[in-house]
Design a protein around this motif. Structure first.
Motif, PDB file in Angstrom:
ATOM      1  N   PHE A 266       0.743  -1.027   0.086  1.00 55.75           N
ATOM      2  CA  PHE A 266      -0.059   0.237  -0.112  1.00 55.75           C
ATOM      3  C   PHE A 266       0.955   1.233  -0.035  1.00 55.75           C
ATOM      4  N   LEU A 267       0.426   2.310  -0.535  1.00 50.50           N
ATOM      5  CA  LEU A 267       0.931   3.411  -0.567  1.00 50.50           C
ATOM      6  C   LEU A 267      -0.243   4.525   0.054  1.00 50.50           C
ATOM      7  N   VAL A 268       0.350   5.026   1.282  1.00 50.17           N
ATOM      8  CA  VAL A 268      -0.851   6.084   2.106  1.00 50.17           C
ATOM      9  C   VAL A 268      -0.017   7.476   1.984  1.00 50.17           C
ATOM     10  N   THR A 269      -0.847   8.476   1.579  1.00 55.12           N
ATOM     11  CA  THR A 269      -0.519   9.939   1.421  1.00 55.12           C
ATOM     12  C   THR A 269      -1.076  10.641   2.270  1.00 55.12           C
ATOM     13  N   ASN A 270      -0.334  11.519   2.796  1.00 50.51           N
ATOM     14  CA  ASN A 270      -0.999  12.677   3.525  1.00 50.51           C
ATOM     15  C   ASN A 270      -1.783  13.829   2.620  1.00 50.51           C
ATOM     16  N   THR A 271      -3.133  13.772   2.388  1.00 52.74           N
ATOM     17  CA  THR A 271      -3.595  14.888   1.396  1.00 52.74           C
ATOM     18  C   THR A 271      -3.198  16.083   1.753  1.00 52.74           C
ATOM     19  N   ALA A 272      -2.712  16.641   2.963  1.00 52.81           N
ATOM     20  CA  ALA A 272      -2.565  17.887   3.486  1.00 52.81           C
ATOM     21  C   ALA A 272      -1.138  18.326   2.933  1.00 52.81           C
ATOM     22  N   THR A 273      -0.275  17.501   2.936  1.00 50.20           N
ATOM     23  CA  THR A 273       1.247  17.622   2.604  1.00 50.20           C
ATOM     24  C   THR A 273       1.696  16.790   1.497  1.00 50.20           C
ATOM     25  N   ASP A 274       0.810  16.197   0.704  1.00 51.96           N
ATOM     26  CA  ASP A 274       1.310  15.210  -0.461  1.00 51.96           C
ATOM     27  C   ASP A 274       2.681  14.438  -0.066  1.00 51.96           C
ATOM     28  N   GLU A 275       2.757  14.065   1.256  1.00 51.65           N
ATOM     29  CA  GLU A 275       3.815  13.164   1.408  1.00 51.65           C
ATOM     30  C   GLU A 275       3.344  11.767   1.847  1.00 51.65           C
ATOM     31  N   ILE A 276       4.219  10.981   1.140  1.00 50.99           N
ATOM     32  CA  ILE A 276       3.843   9.416   1.174  1.00 50.99           C
ATOM     33  C   ILE A 276       4.364   8.845   2.586  1.00 50.99           C
ATOM     34  N   VAL A 277       3.455   8.372   3.548  1.00 52.66           N
ATOM     35  CA  VAL A 277       3.836   8.245   4.914  1.00 52.66           C
ATOM     36  C   VAL A 277       3.914   6.928   5.360  1.00 52.66           C
ATOM     37  N   LEU A 278       3.452   5.927   4.130  1.00 52.15           N
ATOM     38  CA  LEU A 278       3.370   4.524   4.286  1.00 52.15           C
ATOM     39  C   LEU A 278       3.775   3.964   3.069  1.00 52.15           C
ATOM     40  N   GLY A 279       4.624   3.166   2.771  1.00 54.07           N
ATOM     41  CA  GLY A 279       5.023   2.519   1.448  1.00 54.07           C
ATOM     42  C   GLY A 279       6.248   3.131   0.954  1.00 54.07           C
ATOM     43  N   ASN A 280       6.474   2.982  -0.316  1.00 51.01           N
ATOM     44  CA  ASN A 280       7.798   3.586  -1.099  1.00 51.01           C
ATOM     45  C   ASN A 280       9.019   3.515  -0.074  1.00 51.01           C
ATOM     46  N   GLY A 281       9.218   2.524   0.566  1.00 45.99           N
ATOM     47  CA  GLY A 281      10.188   2.325   1.376  1.00 45.99           C
ATOM     48  C   GLY A 281       9.978   2.774   2.723  1.00 45.99           C
ATOM     49  N   LYS A 282       8.943   3.608   3.270  1.00 46.78           N
ATOM     50  CA  LYS A 282       8.863   3.618   4.599  1.00 46.78           C
ATOM     51  C   LYS A 282       8.117   2.714   5.372  1.00 46.78           C
ATOM     52  N   ARG A 283       8.512   2.548   6.516  1.00 47.64           N
ATOM     53  CA  ARG A 283       7.910   1.410   7.465  1.00 47.64           C
ATOM     54  C   ARG A 283       7.636   0.123   6.913  1.00 47.64           C
ATOM     55  N   ARG A 284       8.738  -0.367   6.220  1.00 47.95           N
ATOM     56  CA  ARG A 284       8.677  -1.683   5.755  1.00 47.95           C
ATOM     57  C   ARG A 284       9.376  -2.894   6.708  1.00 47.95           C
ATOM     58  N   THR A 285       8.597  -3.667   7.283  1.00 40.74           N
ATOM     59  CA  THR A 285       8.904  -4.739   8.139  1.00 40.74           C
ATOM     60  C   THR A 285       9.240  -5.982   7.663  1.00 40.74           C
ATOM     61  N   GLY A 286      10.163  -6.883   8.380  1.00 39.46           N
ATOM     62  CA  GLY A 286      10.329  -7.981   7.911  1.00 39.46           C
ATOM     63  C   GLY A 286      11.625  -8.028   6.978  1.00 39.46           C
ATOM     64  N   CYS A 287      12.128  -9.294   6.744  1.00 37.29           N
ATOM     65  CA  CYS A 287      13.557  -9.530   5.986  1.00 37.29           C
ATOM     66  C   CYS A 287      13.370 -10.068   4.589  1.00 37.29           C
ATOM     67  N   ILE A 322      -3.565  -0.584   8.650  1.00 32.40           N
ATOM     68  CA  ILE A 322      -2.772  -0.030   7.688  1.00 32.40           C
ATOM     69  C   ILE A 322      -2.322   1.334   8.196  1.00 32.40           C
ATOM     70  N   VAL A 323      -3.352   2.061   8.909  1.00 31.51           N
ATOM     71  CA  VAL A 323      -2.956   3.579   9.500  1.00 31.51           C
ATOM     72  C   VAL A 323      -2.602   3.516  10.916  1.00 31.51           C
ATOM     73  N   VAL A 324      -2.390   2.331  11.568  1.00 35.78           N
ATOM     74  CA  VAL A 324      -1.716   2.409  12.929  1.00 35.78           C
ATOM     75  C   VAL A 324      -0.591   3.152  13.139  1.00 35.78           C
ATOM     76  N   GLY A 325      -0.466   4.026  13.986  1.00 28.70           N
ATOM     77  CA  GLY A 325       0.781   4.840  14.257  1.00 28.70           C
ATOM     78  C   GLY A 325       0.760   6.101  13.338  1.00 28.70           C
ATOM     79  N   LEU A 326      -0.275   6.495  12.440  1.00 31.62           N
ATOM     80  CA  LEU A 326      -0.463   7.759  11.754  1.00 31.62           C
ATOM     81  C   LEU A 326      -0.894   8.925  12.635  1.00 31.62           C
ATOM     82  N   GLY A 327      -0.515  10.003  12.556  1.00 34.21           N
ATOM     83  CA  GLY A 327      -1.208  11.021  13.263  1.00 34.21           C
ATOM     84  C   GLY A 327      -2.719  11.482  12.903  1.00 34.21           C
ATOM     85  N   PHE A 332      -4.941   9.200   1.629  1.00 31.74           N
ATOM     86  CA  PHE A 332      -5.238   8.835   0.398  1.00 31.74           C
ATOM     87  C   PHE A 332      -4.514   7.364   0.102  1.00 31.74           C
ATOM     88  N   ILE A 333      -5.103   6.367   0.142  1.00 28.77           N
ATOM     89  CA  ILE A 333      -4.582   4.885  -0.075  1.00 28.77           C
ATOM     90  C   ILE A 333      -4.760   4.337  -1.517  1.00 28.77           C
TER      91      ILE A 333
END
Length: 338
Positions: A266-287, A322-327, A332-333
């Motif tokens: 998933f790619l999650v974007t903050n619509t106010a800042t247009d920043e990707i907050v999840l996905g695209n290398g952010k908050r990836r877990t596992g090996c 998906i959104v756990v931990g986000l402010g 936008f998902i």
């Protein structure tokens, strides 16, 4: 100066040449002036007609050579009358900026020229389905017969400039090798059917959490097998230094039903800042495990599911996972296409 060194690279846009022409194909050339030769602040303009970048002419006149399973050597005479003026690429002059004052890495400073091979061209008629080809420079000589310096590279050359004699220095490739354009010819490429994807949010109730509903429908006439996890392998366009779009880290897809939600692409974007907050290398877990070049690239049967025509496959995901931990905010998902 007897010679001016130009860093030259050659690549094929795709590893496949489609003889039907549905997939446009071109040979990519990258040209970059050496920083050690940066004694002139002016841009350099070259006439590529009759040079190594004029692919049919270059093959016929041994500025380029082909090697591999099929070499084109016996067919060179048929290319004698083909040149840049008969190419759909339609470009005769290429501009190379001065290396003086260059601050970017040299890989970002290449001037790109693409010689498109049209399926109706003489060169395409020599490419035989089932054969492999590899095209590279025959020597360090780029075969450029005319070039000049210009003060205003954004302006087209005037007839007066073109009528002047070329600068005397010879343009040579600065490296022993310029790489090669390798590809296999096929009669036609199989095109996948269209798949429709729809997402919506199901509001929470007293007993059910808020859910993200993902619906995928095979719009084609035949059943379709889809890989739900692992590295996807596509026919991707190539640039000078590899795939134009770097592959994402292998991830699971929302079609799979037994994987924790944070592993999905998933790619999650903050619509106010247009920043990707999840996905695209952010908050990836596992090996992510290493792979060997000897590994069979075909997907395993257990990694495939079948989509029957016109029968939607529905997957419901707990939106809180998906959104756990986000402010607080509006987000936008989208589903990653990896």
């Amino acid at each position: 100066m007897d010679a001016l060194m130009i860093h030259t690279l050659i690549q094929s846009r795709y590893s496949i040449f489609d003889a039907c022409g549905e997939l446009p194909f071109s040979i990519i050339f990258g040209l970059c002036r050496n920083s050690s030769d940066g004694i002139d602040p002016r841009a350099l303009v070259v006439d590529i007609s009759g040079s190594a970048l004029d692919v049919p002419y270059a093959l016929a006149n041994e500025l380029l050579k082909s090697h591999g399973i099929n070499t084109l050597r016996s067919d060179k005479q048929r290319l004698k009358d083909a040149n840049i003026f008969t190419s759909p690429s339609g470009t005769r002059f290429v501009t190379l900026p001065s290396p003086m004052g260059r601050t970017k890495h040299y890989k970002e400073c290449f001037t790109i020229f693409e010689y498109r091979i049209d399926v109706d061209s003489e060169l395409a008629s020599l490419l035989q389905p089932g054969k492999e080809y590899s095209i590279k420079l025959a020597s360090r000589d780029l075969g450029i017969k005319w070039w000049t310096y210009v003060d205003e590279p954004q302006l087209p050359l005037s007839e007066e400039q073109i009528s002047q004699s070329s600068e005397p220095a010879k343009l040579l490739n600065s490296k022993p090798s310029a790489g090669h354009a390798a590809f296999t010819v096929v009669d036609s490429l199989p095109w996948p059917p269209e798949v429709s994807t729809r997402m919506c949010i199901t509001p929470a109730t007293e007993i059910v959490a808020e859910l993200l509903e993902i619906c995928i429908t095979n719009t084609g006439p035949l059943p379709l097998s889809i890989q739900v996890q692992g590295r996807q392998r596509f026919l991707e366009p190539q640039g000078l230094f590899g795939p134009e779009t770097p592959q994402r880290i292998p991830s699971h897809r929302p079609l799979e039903t037994e994987t924790p939600v944070l592993y999905f692409g998933f790619l999650v974007t903050n619509t106010a800042t247009d920043e990707i907050v999840l996905g695209n290398g952010k908050r990836r877990t596992g090996c992510i495990g290493l792979t060997s070049g000897r590994v069979d690239p075909r997907p395993r049967m257990q990694d495939l599911i079948t989509l029957e025509p016109a029968q939607p496959l529905v997957r419901r995901v707990d939106l809180g996972g998906i959104v756990v931990g986000l402010g607080d905010g509006t987000f936008f998902i989208v589903i990653s296409t990896s």
